[in-house]
Design a protein around this motif. Structure first.
Motif, mmCIF file in Angstrom:
data_model
loop_
_atom_site.group_PDB
_atom_site.id
_atom_site.type_symbol
_atom_site.label_atom_id
_atom_site.label_comp_id
_atom_site.label_asym_id
_atom_site.label_seq_id
_atom_site.Cartn_x
_atom_site.Cartn_y
_atom_site.Cartn_z
ATOM 1 N N ILE A 52 0.837 -1.193 0.000
ATOM 2 C CA ILE A 52 0.000 0.000 0.000
ATOM 3 C C ILE A 52 0.876 1.248 0.000
ATOM 4 O O ILE A 52 1.796 1.375 0.802
ATOM 5 C CB ILE A 52 -0.924 0.026 1.242
ATOM 6 C CG1 ILE A 52 -1.790 -1.238 1.285
ATOM 7 C CG2 ILE A 52 -1.792 1.277 1.234
ATOM 8 C CD1 ILE A 52 -2.684 -1.426 0.085
ATOM 9 N N ASP A 53 0.570 2.158 -0.889
ATOM 10 C CA ASP A 53 1.293 3.422 -0.990
ATOM 11 C C ASP A 53 0.763 4.379 0.072
ATOM 12 O O ASP A 53 -0.433 4.679 0.117
ATOM 13 C CB ASP A 53 1.083 4.013 -2.393
ATOM 14 C CG ASP A 53 1.886 5.290 -2.624
ATOM 15 O OD1 ASP A 53 2.456 5.832 -1.660
ATOM 16 O OD2 ASP A 53 1.921 5.739 -3.789
ATOM 17 N N CYS A 55 0.936 7.411 0.226
ATOM 18 C CA CYS A 55 0.402 8.642 -0.362
ATOM 19 C C CYS A 55 -0.981 8.453 -0.990
ATOM 20 O O CYS A 55 -1.612 9.437 -1.411
ATOM 21 C CB CYS A 55 1.375 9.177 -1.411
ATOM 22 S SG CYS A 55 2.984 9.667 -0.741
ATOM 23 N N ASP A 56 -1.443 7.213 -1.059
ATOM 24 C CA ASP A 56 -2.755 6.916 -1.652
ATOM 25 C C ASP A 56 -3.799 6.872 -0.524
ATOM 26 O O ASP A 56 -4.010 5.841 0.113
ATOM 27 C CB ASP A 56 -2.688 5.577 -2.380
ATOM 28 C CG ASP A 56 -3.966 5.260 -3.150
ATOM 29 O OD1 ASP A 56 -5.031 5.822 -2.823
ATOM 30 O OD2 ASP A 56 -3.904 4.430 -4.073
ATOM 31 N N ASP A 57 -4.431 8.004 -0.290
ATOM 32 C CA ASP A 57 -5.355 8.115 0.841
ATOM 33 C C ASP A 57 -6.495 7.112 0.773
ATOM 34 O O ASP A 57 -6.900 6.541 1.800
ATOM 35 C CB ASP A 57 -5.934 9.535 0.916
ATOM 36 C CG ASP A 57 -4.935 10.528 1.484
ATOM 37 O OD1 ASP A 57 -3.816 10.104 1.856
ATOM 38 O OD2 ASP A 57 -5.262 11.731 1.563
ATOM 39 N N GLN A 58 -7.052 6.896 -0.424
ATOM 40 C CA GLN A 58 -8.169 5.968 -0.546
ATOM 41 C C GLN A 58 -7.750 4.550 -0.189
ATOM 42 O O GLN A 58 -8.431 3.846 0.557
ATOM 43 C CB GLN A 58 -8.746 6.000 -1.955
ATOM 44 C CG GLN A 58 -9.976 5.113 -2.141
ATOM 45 C CD GLN A 58 -11.079 5.454 -1.167
ATOM 46 O OE1 GLN A 58 -11.471 6.619 -1.038
ATOM 47 N NE2 GLN A 58 -11.585 4.448 -0.447
ATOM 48 N N ALA A 59 -6.603 4.127 -0.713
ATOM 49 C CA ALA A 59 -6.099 2.787 -0.406
ATOM 50 C C ALA A 59 -5.752 2.673 1.071
ATOM 51 O O ALA A 59 -5.977 1.625 1.697
ATOM 52 C CB ALA A 59 -4.866 2.485 -1.268
ATOM 53 N N ASN A 109 2.148 9.218 9.117
ATOM 54 C CA ASN A 109 0.980 9.333 8.261
ATOM 55 C C ASN A 109 -0.249 9.726 9.091
ATOM 56 O O ASN A 109 -0.570 9.056 10.076
ATOM 57 C CB ASN A 109 0.721 7.998 7.550
ATOM 58 C CG ASN A 109 -0.443 8.072 6.595
ATOM 59 O OD1 ASN A 109 -1.600 7.967 7.004
ATOM 60 N ND2 ASN A 109 -0.160 8.260 5.321
#
Length: 242
Positions: A52-53, A55-59, A109
């Motif tokens: 999981i990235d 920076c990918d808020d949805q993920a 994060n």
């Protein structure tokens, strides 16, 4: 005045003995030991497994909603807290230098901090908790009844980590561990959200030349005396003997 919580918050950088000392204090007082660092390591492991990235808020939101963490007491006094991640025992997998660095990264994060801070506060609501980490006295439990900040020279902290790893049969390079220790300190102190810092009302104990038992004894003395404030913060800066 807001009533203080029946919580003992023990903060400090890696390698100062927070976990072992917190377990001893919790056992002596009959309190619950809350290993916040293990929780961040578990989240970091899950995100790594699932690629999981950050920076990918949805993920991130989707992944965090799937995470369930259960902390288990160690079988012996000196054992690390056991951790179940979605029912799987990851106690050993999270206790590596690499996972320590990943935990430092994910702890910066906002979504991770929001989830774990809420969970930690929920666990501490009933009181009778010894919580250790990097922001337990400043962010998670700002009304904690007692706050301590443990510190030690980086070289000594690196040596302790090397000894710990070698006792487990793992190979460890002291210079590499020292570099990782310094980098993690920098990351933890400079992150924008809940950085590592001493709470203004925390008592500082330098553990560089003190044994675990000596530090635990100092903490217990303060707690059992029931001290809540001082007129001069310097009076509570407990420096190394000699």
């Amino acid at each position: 005045m807001i009533e203080s919580q029946a919580v003992i918050a023990i903060d400090g950088p890696s390698g100062v003995g927070k976990s072992t000392i917190s377990r001893k204090i919790a056992r002596a007082l009959g309190f619950t030991y809350l290993d916040t660092g293990a929780m961040y390591r578990a989240v970091g492991l899950f995100l790594q497994w699932n690629r999981i990235d950050l920076c990918d808020d949805q993920a991130m939101r989707t992944s965090l909603a799937k995470i369930q963490i259960q902390l288990l007491p160690g079988k012996n006094e000196d054992d690390d807290t056991g951790v179940l991640l979605n029912g799987e025992d990851v106690s050993g997998a999270i206790r590596t230098p690499e996972m320590a660095m990943i935990a430092s990264k994910v702890s910066a994060n906002p979504l991770v901090r929001e989830k774990l801070t809420a969970l930690q506060r929920e666990l501490g609501n009933s009181g009778g908790v010894v919580a250790e980490g990097r922001d337990t006295g400043t962010v998670v439990f700002p009304r904690a009844r007692f706050k301590f900040f443990l510190d030690a020279r980086p070289e000594e902290r690196a040596r302790r980590r090397v000894r710990q790893l070698r006792m487990r049969g793992e190979t460890a390079d002291e210079q590499e561990i020292l570099e990782m220790t310094l980098l993690r300190d920098k990351n933890d102190r400079e992150r924008a959200i809940a950085p590592l810092r001493q709470a203004e009302d925390a008592r500082i104990i330098d553990t560089t030349s003190r044994s675990i038992d000596e530090v635990a004894r100092l903490v217990l003395e303060v707690v059992l005396e029931g001290r809540t404030e001082t007129t001069d913060p310097r009076e509570d800066h407990i420096q190394p003997a000699g």
